[in-house]
Write a protein that holds these residues in place. Structure first.
Motif, short mmCIF file in Angstrom:
data_model
loop_
_atom_site.label_atom_id
_atom_site.label_comp_id
_atom_site.label_asym_id
_atom_site.label_seq_id
_atom_site.Cartn_x
_atom_site.Cartn_y
_atom_site.Cartn_z
N GLU A 26 0.83 -1.20 0.00
CA GLU A 26 0.00 0.00 0.00
C GLU A 26 0.86 1.25 0.00
N LYS A 27 0.40 2.27 -0.70
CA LYS A 27 1.07 3.56 -0.69
C LYS A 27 0.17 4.51 0.09
N TYR A 28 0.74 5.16 1.10
CA TYR A 28 -0.05 6.02 1.96
C TYR A 28 0.35 7.48 1.77
N GLY A 29 -0.65 8.33 1.73
CA GLY A 29 -0.40 9.76 1.61
C GLY A 29 -0.18 10.37 2.98
N LYS A 30 -0.24 11.69 3.03
CA LYS A 30 -0.04 12.39 4.30
C LYS A 30 -1.16 12.08 5.28
N ASP A 31 -2.41 12.05 4.79
CA ASP A 31 -3.56 11.72 5.62
C ASP A 31 -3.94 10.26 5.39
N VAL A 32 -4.15 9.55 6.49
CA VAL A 32 -4.41 8.12 6.40
C VAL A 32 -5.62 7.74 7.26
N ARG A 33 -6.05 6.50 7.06
CA ARG A 33 -7.17 5.96 7.83
C ARG A 33 -6.66 4.80 8.66
N VAL A 34 -6.91 4.85 9.95
CA VAL A 34 -6.46 3.81 10.88
C VAL A 34 -7.66 2.99 11.31
N VAL A 35 -7.57 1.67 11.16
CA VAL A 35 -8.62 0.76 11.61
C VAL A 35 -8.14 0.12 12.90
N LYS A 36 -8.91 0.34 13.97
CA LYS A 36 -8.45 -0.01 15.32
C LYS A 36 -9.44 -0.97 15.98
#
Length: 880
Positions: A651-661
């Protein structure tokens, strides 16, 4: 010129281009992600291909990176030359349709000559240009101010690797001075760009402005790009005034650590030993980083490369007097050198050391096996009256058995044999050609297309909260053209809003329907992928006319989506369970989240036990049964890392990401869709676990309804077994089967005892059938027994009775045949060997075999050939 460490040079480069508006791209894994054209990431631009060919539009068209790379096409030269390496770092700056020649040239010059940065003396710099690229020459001369005698035109300065982006390039050379002259003043190679040590190439600026089309014509690119590369090792060797790359802070600590493992040998004292020190220092870097990125030693692909590098280094260790596993001890040294930018080596130190040590110890066993094979080879050559070890045999020992060429030659020559060096090189070149041919069959970069790249309208994904939404049709692509309307066939659509998930991160795409404002179905949505600018691109089967600018209702197949998200969240839980049970080295190496099952690939060195699988399965189900809320947090990448979030493979992640917790149990970066509570998953069941490649394992599992159906099927099978074993209740099946097994064992013992008695009676007759040839008494008979085990029992009786010198027995069962040869000491002393005789007669039963001088056996699939095999015994003995 400043005295800088390698760490400072790397960081200075990135800081410089960051000051010019570039985003710093992290160094990608050496193992390519979704790129079958590459065995390894072999350059800085290799990770940028998706931007250069237009399949993905970057958030920032200006990028820079320090990229670890591996190339093994010149492995034989590593250690013998000043600058050949298997692993190296490429510093690069890239422009995707933004700046071009002017900025690239000026910035390169500023970085190299400005005292704020590297501060080279401008008089020591030379450049090469493509003769037809007059613009580049003009910029260097008129704008930068480089004199014409420092600008050299070279016909080869055109970067082109086949179909795809290409263009002229300009290389920058540093003059190290007359003290580095290794060729004569009048030598044709004594110039910047020639093969010499004085003028060292440090930077290559590639001006990518053409598409090389499959028909070998060239056309201008829709977007002109910049691709540059500066070798860190070369740059550091100049700054640290090192004769070769190996005398820099990137390699010397490894060399000094190796010195301590030898019996007093020192780098720099002996040219031959210097090569060994260099090979070891180079190879341990490549191997440590490759294993850290998920590659493991094997007999194929990149695993074969690792095995070859390790074995080559071990042999050079032997030349330095190191006769035990030692490479693994150098891993922490590599880790400390590279830790500022690549902390992963020290983080995975224990795992990397374990893999290397295991491989080293196996190789020491291989050396012993290879020596035995070589001895047998030389014996057969000697019997033919020859004294030369053929090139094809040297190559076979090397390629098939991993036995080092140098060792083959050394042992053979010590034994008085000639060695066919030329024949070996012919075989090696043939292998290289096969490898080149295999690589050339796959295009290395796609031809750039501007169609989808030019669609820049924004599209909002609303599928985290909705399975139905209304959106305006922004773009229609049909028959490889953007159109305003379409009424039939297939098309690709982009909407202002969509609840449809585009395939990513292992989660398959949503499917569903497109409805008109009156509720009528106008298209089936069969797939969704990411467009180059990131919008969900809907692949549809058109049922009714569609028009750009119209509003439509997008309806996801909610039941299918519900199954997918259960499997996706379960994948996260499994990932955590894997690490808890197997260790942190068990990293994701691919996944598939489908409606009916999930598939999870991961790196692991070794087999998975049934107990470990049970532990994982139980751990996942415990989290499901605890009904934990699944939270999603949108934040910046640094905050996510501080939370301990794991990044998913590829996966390539940008500055803003989504965290699944999932509480503190599982925290991952993920853009996928998930359940709101773990209890929604219902139940988790592992279906299978297997190996799918070198060091890569795969688990397949099911959840919810599919898990219930699987357990129900197993319950029905258990009930059927209960009926077969006459057990009134399923819980008593186990004890009932145990009883039946015990009865079966007793019955088998009785049958074997009876068979042994029958065989013994037959043996009494057979042992009387003694014949003699050349003074050797022999028995060659067929006998009716059930298997090879009973043949061996008869051979034991034959030894006790001492009725002949040679015994050859054959037996047939249905479509299989077995042969056994036994010889006593009398036969052996006369030079007869059971193993040699079995190799002569086994082909008669379409089989093969071998063994010791006193006992050998073979199996085959031609029982009709048994008599012919036995008749061959007398012929063979008569020739001895």
């Amino acid at each position: 010129m400043k005295q800088l460490s390698s760490q400072e040079v790397r960081q200075m480069y990135l800081d410089f281009f960051q000051s010019k508006g570039h985003s710093v791209e992290p160094s990608a894994s050496l193992v390519p992600v979704e790129d079958p054209t590459l065995l390894w990431i072999n350059s800085g631009v290799a990770t940028m291909k998706k931007y250069f060919d237009g399949s993905v539009v970057p958030q920032n068209p200006r990028m820079t990176n320090a990229q670890k790379s591996i190339r093994t096409n010149d492995i034989e030269n590593v250690g013998k030359t000043a600058r050949h390496h298997t692993m190296f770092e490429m510093l690069g700056n890239f422009s995707i349709g933004d700046y071009f020649k002017n900025e690239a040239i000026h910035w390169a010059w500023e970085f190299l000559t400005d005292k704020k940065w590297i501060g080279f003396d401008p008089k020591k710099l030379y450049v090469t240009v493509y003769p037809e690229d007059t613009e580049t020459k003009r910029i260097w001369h008129e704008e930068v101010g480089l004199s014409l005698d420092h600008i050299i035109e070279i016909e080869d300065n055109f970067w082109d690797i086949g179909a795809g982006p290409c263009g002229p390039d300009s290389e920058i050379f540093y003059d190290r001075g007359e003290s580095y002259n290794d060729v004569a003043q009048d030598d044709p190679e004594n110039y910047p760009g020639g093969e010499n040590e004085r003028y060292l190439e440090i930077w290559n600026l590639v001006f990518s402005e053409f598409n090389h089309k499959p028909d070998n014509t060239y056309e201008p690119l829709p977007n002109k790009n910049i691709d540059t590369g500066m070798g860190l090792e070369r740059m550091v060797s100049i700054i640290q005034d090192a004769p070769t790359n190996f005398e820099t802070d990137l390699f010397l600590p490894i060399i000094h650590a190796t010195e301590k493992m030898t019996n007093g040998k020192k780098y720099g004292e002996n040219p031959a030993e210097n090569i060994s020190f260099k090979v070891i220092a180079d190879h341990i870097r490549a191997v440590a980083f490759a294993i850290g990125d998920g590659a493991l030693p094997s007999n194929e692909g990149r695993g074969y490369v690792l095995r070859r590098l390790l074995r080559r280094a071990v042999m050079h260790g032997k030349k330095l007097g190191i006769h035990e596993a030692f490479m693994y001890k150098l891993v922490p040294v590599v880790g400390k050198i590279m830790n500022s930018y690549y902390p992963e080596i020290l983080k995975q130190q224990a795992f990397i050391e374990k893999v290397i040590r295991t491989e080293e110890e196996r190789f020491h066993e291989t050396i012993n096996e290879g020596l035995q094979l070589l001895e047998e080879l030389m014996d057969s050559i000697k019997k033919k009256g020859d004294k030369t070890v053929a090139g094809k045999d040297i190559f076979k020992l090397y390629d098939t058995f991993g036995f080092p060429v140098e060792l083959t030659e050394e042992v053979a020559e010590d034994a008085g044999f000639n060695v066919d060096h030329k024949g070996f090189e012919v075989e090696m070149e043939a292998q290289r050609n096969r490898a080149r041919s295999a690589r050339s069959k796959t295009a290395s970069m796609s031809v750039q297309s501007g169609l989808l790249t030019e669609i820049k309208e924004e599209s909002l994904f609303t599928g985290y909260d909705h399975t139905q939404d209304q959106g305006t049709l922004l773009a229609i692509v049909a028959n490889e053209k953007r159109v305003l309307s379409t009424s039939a066939g297939e098309a690709q659509l982009i909407f202002s809003k969509t609840p449809f998930y585009a395939e990513m991160g292992g989660q398959v795409a949503d499917t569903g329907v497109l409805l008109g404002q009156n509720g009528e179905r106008v298209a089936n949505i069969v797939d969704v992928q990411k467009a180059p600018n990131g919008q969900p691109l809907h692949q549809v089967e058109v049922l009714k006319p569609l028009e750009e600018g119209q509003n439509y209702v997008l309806q996801v197949d909610a039941a299918r989506r519900n199954k997918i998200i259960k499997n996706h969240t379960a994948t996260h839980l499994l990932h955590r369970a894997l690490k808890d049970v197997l260790g942190d080295h068990a990293n994701q190496a691919g996944s598939l989240v489908a409606p009916t099952y999930l598939r999870f690939d991961f790196t692991h060195f070794g087999q998975i036990t049934s107990e470990e699988l049970t532990q994982m399965e139980k751990a996942v189900n415990e989290v499901i049964w605890n009904a934990i809320q699944v939270e999603t947090v949108e934040t910046d990448i640094e905050t996510a890392k501080s939370m301990g979030a794991m990044a998913l493979f590829g996966e390539k992640y940008g500055k803003d990401v989504r965290v699944v917790k999932v509480s503190d149990y599982s925290i991952e970066l993920c853009g996928g869709v998930h359940v709101s509570n773990t209890s929604d998953i219902g139940i988790f069941k592992i279906v299978s676990e297997s190996g799918v490649g070198a060091g890569v394992r795969r688990i397949e599992a099911v959840t919810s309804r599919e898990a219930y159906e699987l357990l129900h099927e197993e319950e029905n099978r258990l009930k059927q077994i209960a009926q077969l074993v006459k057990s009134p209740q399923t819980k008593e099946v186990f004890s009932k089967v145990e009883q039946l097994q015990q009865q079966l064992k007793e019955t088998q013992k009785e049958a074997e005892s009876l068979a042994a008695k029958m065989a013994s009676q037959q043996a009494g007759d057979i042992f009387k059938e003694v014949k003699e040839v050349q003074g050797i008494r022999y028995i060659a008979q067929t006998i009716n027994v059930k298997d090879m085990n009973q043949l061996r029992q008869l051979a034991d009786q034959w030894k006790q009775k001492q009725v002949s010198d040679v015994l050859v027995l054959g037996t047939a069962q249905e479509d299989k045949a077995n042969l056994l040869v036994a010889m006593n000491q009398t036969a052996n002393k006369k030079g007869l060997k059971a193993g040699e005789l079995i190799k002569v007669i086994a082909p008669k039963i379409n089989g093969g075999g071998g063994g010791r001088p006193d006992m050998a056996q073979a199996g085959g699939k031609n029982p009709a050939g048994l008599q012919e095999a036995l008749q061959e015994v007398e012929k063979w003995l008569s020739l001895k």
